[in-house]
Design an enzyme around this catalytic site. Structure first.
Site, PDB file in Angstrom:
ATOM      1  N   ASP A 250       0.909  -1.144   0.000  1.00  0.00           N
ATOM      2  CA  ASP A 250       0.000   0.000   0.000  1.00  0.00           C
ATOM      3  C   ASP A 250       0.946   1.191   0.000  1.00  0.00           C
ATOM      4  OD1 ASP A 250      -1.412   2.282   0.803  1.00  0.00           O
ATOM      5  OD2 ASP A 250      -2.952   1.061   1.747  1.00  0.00           O
ATOM      6  N   HIS A 251       1.130   1.799  -1.169  1.00  0.00           N
ATOM      7  CA  HIS A 251       2.261   2.731  -1.281  1.00  0.00           C
ATOM      8  C   HIS A 251       2.099   3.954  -0.374  1.00  0.00           C
ATOM      9  CE1 HIS A 251      -0.205   4.950  -4.198  1.00  0.00           C
ATOM     10  NE2 HIS A 251       0.640   5.958  -4.077  1.00  0.00           N
ATOM     11  N   LYS A 255       5.023   6.553   2.180  1.00  0.00           N
ATOM     12  CA  LYS A 255       5.241   8.003   2.109  1.00  0.00           C
ATOM     13  C   LYS A 255       5.765   8.518   3.453  1.00  0.00           C
ATOM     14  CE  LYS A 255       1.567   8.822  -1.274  1.00  0.00           C
ATOM     15  NZ  LYS A 255       2.113   9.465  -2.466  1.00  0.00           N
ATOM     16  N   HIS A 313      -5.624   3.056   1.022  1.00  0.00           N
ATOM     17  CA  HIS A 313      -4.888   4.239   1.481  1.00  0.00           C
ATOM     18  C   HIS A 313      -5.634   5.003   2.583  1.00  0.00           C
ATOM     19  CE1 HIS A 313      -2.766   3.184  -2.048  1.00  0.00           C
ATOM     20  NE2 HIS A 313      -3.336   3.999  -2.897  1.00  0.00           N
TER      21      HIS A 313
HETATM   22  C1  BG6 Z   1      -3.204   4.458  -6.575  1.00  0.00           C
HETATM   23  C2  BG6 Z   1      -4.547   4.496  -7.249  1.00  0.00           C
HETATM   24  O1  BG6 Z   1      -3.187   3.515  -5.542  1.00  0.00           O
HETATM   25  O2  BG6 Z   1      -2.909   5.739  -6.032  1.00  0.00           O
HETATM   26  C3  BG6 Z   1      -4.603   5.571  -8.303  1.00  0.00           C
HETATM   27  O3  BG6 Z   1      -4.804   3.231  -7.853  1.00  0.00           O
HETATM   28  C4  BG6 Z   1      -4.176   6.905  -7.733  1.00  0.00           C
HETATM   29  O4  BG6 Z   1      -5.914   5.670  -8.851  1.00  0.00           O
HETATM   30  C5  BG6 Z   1      -2.837   6.759  -7.014  1.00  0.00           C
HETATM   31  O5  BG6 Z   1      -4.059   7.827  -8.805  1.00  0.00           O
HETATM   32  C6  BG6 Z   1      -2.445   8.040  -6.321  1.00  0.00           C
HETATM   33  O6  BG6 Z   1      -1.188   7.924  -5.751  1.00  0.00           O
HETATM   34  P1  BG6 Z   1      -0.390   9.200  -5.262  1.00  0.00           P
HETATM   35  O7  BG6 Z   1       0.828   8.647  -4.605  1.00  0.00           O
HETATM   36  O8  BG6 Z   1      -0.109  10.016  -6.486  1.00  0.00           O
HETATM   37  O9  BG6 Z   1      -1.290   9.919  -4.327  1.00  0.00           O
END
Ligand code: BG6
Length: 559
Positions: A250-251, A255, A313
């Site tokens: 879950d990126h 952060k 997220h």
């Molecule tokens: C991803 C979603 O997990 O996160 C995308 O699948 C979204 O739809 C993206 O655009 C947004 O990531 P960040 O890091 O730019 O907020």
């Protein structure tokens, strides 16, 4: 975040930062002269950068000479190298890690995809991705060393022969590059392929290495599209890999600003006493995007905003904000506290008024006309997929009972901005003339996740002058100013954690299931409601989302 993340002795053969005396560490006997030269150059660059940063940054403690966490010998096998994520995030992140001296010299990258590519072709693709998207400056010597370890294995996921070749290739890499049978398999592929790939890894005995080596699998969201499918997916994965070897990305957890929620809360005494229903009026978590769905129709349609980002997220952000302090920062302790929060989440009694969803229609973005969702390429003209979602949740426990947590996310909104706002109750009594405090709002603590990363505290202050007029002012902490260096990308951090085997920033299957538990009834309700409400591209979303807060006598923060 764990004890493992405390200063560690770097692996012997790592491309390292300097030690405390500034003298390069021994890099092991296995290095070639070329590697030694690269190592020395990297060390010199790191020393220069470190010293420059320390000298320039008065807030940096000059005694802070912690050794970086570095990966040991290993191979990263990337399935889905032709995808957008690989190009924009993963390949550049690998280079950035190498550039920061956090990968071992023998580190190898194997791409697997349905392309008729030779190793050199994949190396070229990687080179272009690095040139275009890497965070750190391009350095020829780092690239040269990295590119020597780049391999490509062509094939389809259902092709036994291709996986047999992959297994052979990995054995050869172990012999030629000293990677010790340590492999991380990164599945950057649509979820429908997960079972196939995992089955192939099992069939070829790649899922389990000889004693003393490790095998890990990295899965990108979505982890299913509801509770049932998430459980099925997990059953397939856990039949082959033990939970300790499964890294779910879950990126958002990678952060810096998201990790800083834990630092803010648990490294300080300032906020915790007021971090509860006694002082907090409500919490707003916003993830606004100005982009549309771009070329992702195939992924997005039928998924929608809530499954795409609330399930993961935004609920993770909620969990970090609402959780109790973990006994330590190891994965078990951290996950246990997040799970308790997710288990305590209560849906609004009436989903019609306690949720809102919308779909963008044509409008203007950045001065340009943009099409509506239904006109995007690959989207059917009657799609009911929501591109905006808002929900009102409660965390039903002693700390939070009665405090609404409002979550909202949307595409094609006015601007890109993710933040968590803790909005405090009004002062119970104001000993000033009502006229002088008319426009006084709520105190708030706002964690700016992106862009413009930082924290703002909003409070009332006397306006200079002869009257006792009070107005809101902001007190700001900005990462850029305090630390004077750019934060690593989320994927840099998470990839490194995978290679080191450090799990706290990866959600456990239980968290995934608890999150689906929250979302499933909402999705079911929406599915019975027909088309989502339209909102103009470039606006702040559908009117029903504003009405949702207005009914509670509140309003979304204007961003
Ligand atoms: C991803 C979603 O997990 O996160 C995308 O699948 C979204 O739809 C993206 O655009 C947004 O990531 P960040 O890091 O730019 O907020």
């Amino acid at each position: 975040m764990t004890e493992q993340q405390e200063p560690q002795a770097p692996a012997d053969d790592a491309l390292q930062a300097p030690d405390s005396s500034g003298v390069a560490q021994e890099a092991g006997d296995e290095l070639t002269n070329a590697e030694r030269a690269i190592l020395a150059a990297a060390q010199a660059a790191t020393t220069a950068t470190t010293e420059l940063t320390m000298a320039a940054n008065p807030l940096r403690d000059p005694r802070d000479r912690r050794l970086p966490r570095v990966a040991g010998p290993c191979v990263l096998v990337l399935f889905g190298v032709t995808g957008d994520l690989a190009k924009r995030k993963l390949l550049p992140a690998i280079y950035d890690l190498g550039n920061r001296g956090l990968l071992p010299p023998g580190f190898s990258l194997v791409g697997f995809a349905r392309r008729d590519w030779a190793h050199e072709d994949f190396a070229q693709v990687t080179y272009e991705a690095v040139k275009e998207h890497a965070r750190t400056p391009f350095r020829e010597e780092v690239w040269k060393q990295l590119s020597e370890g780049i391999h490509f294995c062509p094939g389809e996921f259902g092709d036994d022969g291709a996986f047999d070749v992959l297994a052979m290739m990995l054995r050869e890499i172990d012999e030629t590059r000293g990677t010790g049978g340590n492999y991380a398999f990164y599945l950057s592929v649509p979820p429908k392929f997960f079972p196939l790939v995992i089955e192939q890894l099992k069939r070829t005995n790649l899922a389990k290495g000889p004693d003393g080596s490790w095998r890990r699998v990295v899965i990108e969201k979505p982890f299913g599209h509801d509770l049932k499918s998430a459980q099925e997916l997990n059953a397939i994965t856990s039949a082959v890999f033990p939970e300790s070897s499964v890294f779910r990305i879950d990126h958002y957890l990678g952060k810096e600003t998201v990790q800083n929620i834990l630092a803010l809360r648990f490294a300080n005494t300032l906020y915790e006493p007021i971090w509860n229903r006694g002082y907090v009026d409500h919490v707003q978590i916003t993830m606004a995007e100005d982009i549309g769905i771009g070329g992702r129709a195939g992924y997005y349609d039928g998924i929608g905003a809530a499954r795409d980002v609330i399930q993961n997220h935004l609920l993770q952000l909620l969990a970090l904000v609402a959780m109790e302090d973990p006994t330590s920062f190891d994965a078990d302790a951290l996950r246990r506290e997040k799970e308790k929060v997710l288990r305590a989440v209560k849906l609004p009694a009436d989903l019609a008024t306690g949720t809102a969803r919308g779909q963008y229609v044509r409008g203007w973005q950045g001065g340009e006309p943009v099409v509506g969702y239904l006109e995007e390429q690959g989207i059917s003209s009657d799609s009911a997929t929501e591109t905006y979602a808002a929900v009102k949740l409660e965390v039903a426990n002693r700390r939070w009972a009665g405090v609404p947590f409002y979550l909202r996310t949307g595409k094609r909104l006015s601007r890109r901005m993710t933040e968590v706002a803790i909005v405090f109750q009004r002062a119970p009594h104001l000993p000033f003339s009502k006229d002088d405090t008319e426009i006084l709002g709520h105190n708030a603590l706002v964690i700016r996740v992106q862009p413009d990363e930082g924290i703002t505290v909003r409070f009332g202050s006397k306006v200079p002058g002869t009257a006792m007029e009070v107005r809101d002012v902001n007190m700001d902490f900005a990462y850029g100013e305090s630390f004077m260096e750019s934060s690593p990308e989320a994927y840099e951090r998470l990839l490194l954690d995978v290679l080191i085997g450090d799990p706290p920033l990866f959600p456990h299957q239980r968290e995934v299931e608890l999150s689906w538990n929250i979302l499933d009834p909402i999705e079911e309700f929406w599915a019975s409601q027909g088309q989502p409400e339209g909102y103009a591209s470039g606006s702040w979303g559908p009117a029903s989302a504003d009405a949702m807060l207005a009914r509670d006598g509140r309003a979304w923060r204007r961003l």
